[in-house]
Design an enzyme around this catalytic site. Structure first.
Site, PDB file in Angstrom:
ATOM      1  N   GLU A 176       0.828  -1.209   0.000  1.00  0.00           N
ATOM      2  CA  GLU A 176       0.000   0.000   0.000  1.00  0.00           C
ATOM      3  C   GLU A 176       0.867   1.266   0.000  1.00  0.00           C
ATOM      4  OE1 GLU A 176      -3.443   0.026   2.639  1.00  0.00           O
ATOM      5  OE2 GLU A 176      -2.856   2.021   3.307  1.00  0.00           O
ATOM      6  N   HIS A 198      -8.145   3.259  -3.200  1.00  0.00           N
ATOM      7  CA  HIS A 198      -8.976   3.470  -2.011  1.00  0.00           C
ATOM      8  C   HIS A 198      -9.887   4.666  -2.292  1.00  0.00           C
ATOM      9  CE1 HIS A 198      -6.024   1.455   1.030  1.00  0.00           C
ATOM     10  NE2 HIS A 198      -5.840   0.982  -0.187  1.00  0.00           N
ATOM     11  N   ARG A 249     -15.118   4.531   4.921  1.00  0.00           N
ATOM     12  CA  ARG A 249     -15.779   5.758   5.363  1.00  0.00           C
ATOM     13  C   ARG A 249     -14.781   6.897   5.384  1.00  0.00           C
ATOM     14  NH1 ARG A 249     -16.988   7.063  11.505  1.00  0.00           N
ATOM     15  NH2 ARG A 249     -14.741   7.463  11.289  1.00  0.00           N
ATOM     16  N   GLY A 250     -13.565   6.612   5.894  1.00  0.00           N
ATOM     17  CA  GLY A 250     -12.552   7.658   6.026  1.00  0.00           C
ATOM     18  C   GLY A 250     -12.518   8.200   7.441  1.00  0.00           C
ATOM     19  N   TYR A 276     -10.977  -4.691  11.640  1.00  0.00           N
ATOM     20  CA  TYR A 276     -10.241  -4.179  12.800  1.00  0.00           C
ATOM     21  C   TYR A 276     -10.032  -5.251  13.864  1.00  0.00           C
ATOM     22  CZ  TYR A 276     -11.315   0.125  10.439  1.00  0.00           C
ATOM     23  OH  TYR A 276     -11.389   1.103   9.484  1.00  0.00           O
ATOM     24  N   LYS A 296     -20.744  -5.011   5.929  1.00  0.00           N
ATOM     25  CA  LYS A 296     -19.968  -4.616   4.742  1.00  0.00           C
ATOM     26  C   LYS A 296     -19.867  -5.779   3.748  1.00  0.00           C
ATOM     27  CE  LYS A 296     -16.564  -2.400   7.242  1.00  0.00           C
ATOM     28  NZ  LYS A 296     -15.461  -1.450   7.497  1.00  0.00           N
TER      29      LYS A 296
HETATM   30  C1  FAD Z   1      -6.893  -1.413   5.091  1.00  0.00           C
HETATM   31  C2  FAD Z   1      -7.271   0.004   5.428  1.00  0.00           C
HETATM   32  C3  FAD Z   1      -7.117   0.999   4.479  1.00  0.00           C
HETATM   33  C4  FAD Z   1      -7.460   2.322   4.777  1.00  0.00           C
HETATM   34  N1  FAD Z   1      -7.292   3.288   3.807  1.00  0.00           N
HETATM   35  C5  FAD Z   1      -7.674   4.573   4.070  1.00  0.00           C
HETATM   36  C6  FAD Z   1      -7.572   5.598   3.069  1.00  0.00           C
HETATM   37  O1  FAD Z   1      -7.137   5.336   1.945  1.00  0.00           O
HETATM   38  N2  FAD Z   1      -7.968   6.857   3.383  1.00  0.00           N
HETATM   39  C7  FAD Z   1      -8.466   7.174   4.628  1.00  0.00           C
HETATM   40  O2  FAD Z   1      -8.821   8.339   4.855  1.00  0.00           O
HETATM   41  N3  FAD Z   1      -8.583   6.232   5.594  1.00  0.00           N
HETATM   42  C8  FAD Z   1      -8.214   4.948   5.351  1.00  0.00           C
HETATM   43  N4  FAD Z   1      -8.339   3.972   6.311  1.00  0.00           N
HETATM   44  C9  FAD Z   1      -8.848   4.374   7.648  1.00  0.00           C
HETATM   45  C10 FAD Z   1     -10.397   4.326   7.723  1.00  0.00           C
HETATM   46  O3  FAD Z   1     -10.941   5.281   6.867  1.00  0.00           O
HETATM   47  C11 FAD Z   1     -10.791   4.604   9.181  1.00  0.00           C
HETATM   48  O4  FAD Z   1     -10.425   3.531   9.999  1.00  0.00           O
HETATM   49  C12 FAD Z   1     -12.228   5.046   9.407  1.00  0.00           C
HETATM   50  O5  FAD Z   1     -12.314   5.595  10.721  1.00  0.00           O
HETATM   51  C13 FAD Z   1     -13.265   3.932   9.316  1.00  0.00           C
HETATM   52  O6  FAD Z   1     -13.444   3.518   8.035  1.00  0.00           O
HETATM   53  P1  FAD Z   1     -14.357   2.223   7.709  1.00  0.00           P
HETATM   54  O7  FAD Z   1     -14.442   2.121   6.257  1.00  0.00           O
HETATM   55  O8  FAD Z   1     -13.882   1.070   8.483  1.00  0.00           O
HETATM   56  O9  FAD Z   1     -15.748   2.769   8.321  1.00  0.00           O
HETATM   57  P2  FAD Z   1     -17.119   2.047   8.656  1.00  0.00           P
HETATM   58  O10 FAD Z   1     -17.106   0.617   8.310  1.00  0.00           O
HETATM   59  O11 FAD Z   1     -18.204   2.897   8.114  1.00  0.00           O
HETATM   60  O12 FAD Z   1     -17.148   2.138  10.260  1.00  0.00           O
HETATM   61  C14 FAD Z   1     -16.960   3.376  10.933  1.00  0.00           C
HETATM   62  C15 FAD Z   1     -17.530   3.280  12.345  1.00  0.00           C
HETATM   63  O13 FAD Z   1     -18.968   3.272  12.276  1.00  0.00           O
HETATM   64  C16 FAD Z   1     -19.488   2.112  12.914  1.00  0.00           C
HETATM   65  N5  FAD Z   1     -20.664   1.709  12.128  1.00  0.00           N
HETATM   66  C17 FAD Z   1     -20.666   1.346  10.834  1.00  0.00           C
HETATM   67  N6  FAD Z   1     -21.936   1.093  10.411  1.00  0.00           N
HETATM   68  C18 FAD Z   1     -22.733   1.315  11.463  1.00  0.00           C
HETATM   69  C19 FAD Z   1     -24.142   1.258  11.673  1.00  0.00           C
HETATM   70  N7  FAD Z   1     -24.982   0.919  10.679  1.00  0.00           N
HETATM   71  N8  FAD Z   1     -24.622   1.556  12.894  1.00  0.00           N
HETATM   72  C20 FAD Z   1     -23.787   1.925  13.906  1.00  0.00           C
HETATM   73  N9  FAD Z   1     -22.442   2.014  13.774  1.00  0.00           N
HETATM   74  C21 FAD Z   1     -21.921   1.713  12.577  1.00  0.00           C
HETATM   75  C22 FAD Z   1     -18.363   1.101  12.882  1.00  0.00           C
HETATM   76  O14 FAD Z   1     -18.457   0.122  13.885  1.00  0.00           O
HETATM   77  C23 FAD Z   1     -17.141   1.990  13.065  1.00  0.00           C
HETATM   78  O15 FAD Z   1     -16.937   2.288  14.428  1.00  0.00           O
HETATM   79  C24 FAD Z   1      -7.987   2.658   6.066  1.00  0.00           C
HETATM   80  C25 FAD Z   1      -8.126   1.646   7.033  1.00  0.00           C
HETATM   81  C26 FAD Z   1      -7.781   0.327   6.721  1.00  0.00           C
HETATM   82  C27 FAD Z   1      -7.931  -0.743   7.775  1.00  0.00           C
END
Ligand code: FAD
Length: 296
Positions: free
Chosen positions: A17, A77, A107-108, A147, A167
């Protein structure tokens, strides 16, 4: 080729990455770095998505160049931060139109200086909502984040697992995890989400340790924990950067070997745009395999 297909055929699948540089000169340097890692034959390489500004356009530019100039399989991403649904749709259209087959849908994090994620007007609140749209409208292989030590905002381990399930049900075909240093955390996570019905590959995210201050900062931000004994060894070397890096490479190589021995489908390296450490670790894994074959 789609990453879910690559993961079916390659075992183990190494992937790297990178983040989009801020300048044109930086892009050229990054292309050289990625090219220098080609010898390790990664299954795919991914480019992260920034919080805003010009770096976002560079994600698209770099993934296109990885495909056309280097002939490697890229993944872009994309995050929901600051985008309307229509803007995101246009972005996925541009990616698909450029022949990109893989996206990591996130989500970011909140932009710098902001504590909480806020939904853009007309945007998505959660990654699962964006994944649903992409799966419905595009022929793309979608990855999502997992996570092992729970997402920091998740209310509980159970709600974190429920989100991984959400997801995958929405259309994610593989998960890539946040980095961790204790492999038991990864295997316990795999067990938890498998018990909840997730059957897609779960690729462990690997952050090679190179610098004491940087690793302390990144673990604080991500919620990953450093095992006490490793922390003590790192602290004992905190005034000697080379000694930290040596221990880091050795620890990461052994961590990776253990993950593969215990059944991880691949390893996704957070390279921080640097090649030497990742090359050293993957080379150690290749050497270990060669050595075992030689003495077998
Ligand atoms: C492999 C990897 C690559 C990444 N790449 C990037 C990148 O390119 N750019 C960047 O900015 N960040 C990146 N991140 C960081 C990521 O954006 C953050 O960890 C962010 O805070 C959460 O993103 P997510 O897609 O997991 O969010 P989500 O899956 O939407 O979760 C976010 C939070 O909301 C909660 N949640 C979700 N759905 C619900 C629901 N329906 N009801 C209640 N709670 C809910 C979840 O439990 C979690 O606490 C990356 C992380 C990883 C592990």
């Amino acid at each position: 080729m789609k990453i879910d297909e690559i993961l079916k055929h390659r075992s183990p699948c190494f992937s790297f990455e990178f983040f989009p540089p801020k300048t044109d000169d930086g892009v050229e340097k990054l292309m050289a770095t990625i090219k220098s890692l080609r010898i390790l034959n990664p299954g795919f390489v991914s480019v992260t998505y920034g919080a805003g500004g010009s770096s976002r356009a560079r994600t698209l530019e770099v993934v296109k160049r990885i495909k056309t100039e280097l002939g490697m399989e890229p993944m872009a991403h994309v995050t929901c931060v600051g985008h309307t649904r229509d803007e995101l749709r246009a972005l996925f259209e541009a990616l698909a139109g450029a022949g990109i087959e893989n996206v990591m849908a996130l989500r970011g994090d909140p932009p710098k200086g902001e504590e909480r994620f806020t939904v853009a007007e007309g945007g998505f609140r959660y990654a699962s909502e964006m994944i649903e749209m992409v799966a419905r409208e595009f022929d793309l292989s979608i990855g999502a984040a997992g996570y092992p030590e729970k997402h920091q905002e998740a209310e509980s381990v159970a709600s974190d697992v429920a989100n991984a399930v959400r997801k995958v049900r929405a259309g994610a075909r593989f998960l890539v995890t946040q980095f961790f240093f204790d492999n038991d955390a990864y295997f316990a996570y795999v067990e938890r989400v498998r018990a909840a019905g997730v059957d897609v590959p779960i690729v462990p995210g690997i952050m090679p340790i190179t610098n004491y201050a940087a690793i302390a900062r990144m673990t604080a931000m991500s919620g990953a924990t450093i095992p006490q004994r490793l922390l003590a060894e790192l602290e004992a070397r905190s005034d000697e950067p080379d000694a930290v890096a040596d221990l880091g490479v050795a620890y990461t190589a052994l961590q990776c070997r253990d993950l593969l021995d215990r059944g991880a489908p691949g390893l996704h390296f957070y390279t921080l745009n640097k090649s030497p450490v990742t090359r050293a670790v993957v080379s150690a894994l290749v050497a270990a395999r060669t050595f075992h074959e030689l003495v077998a």
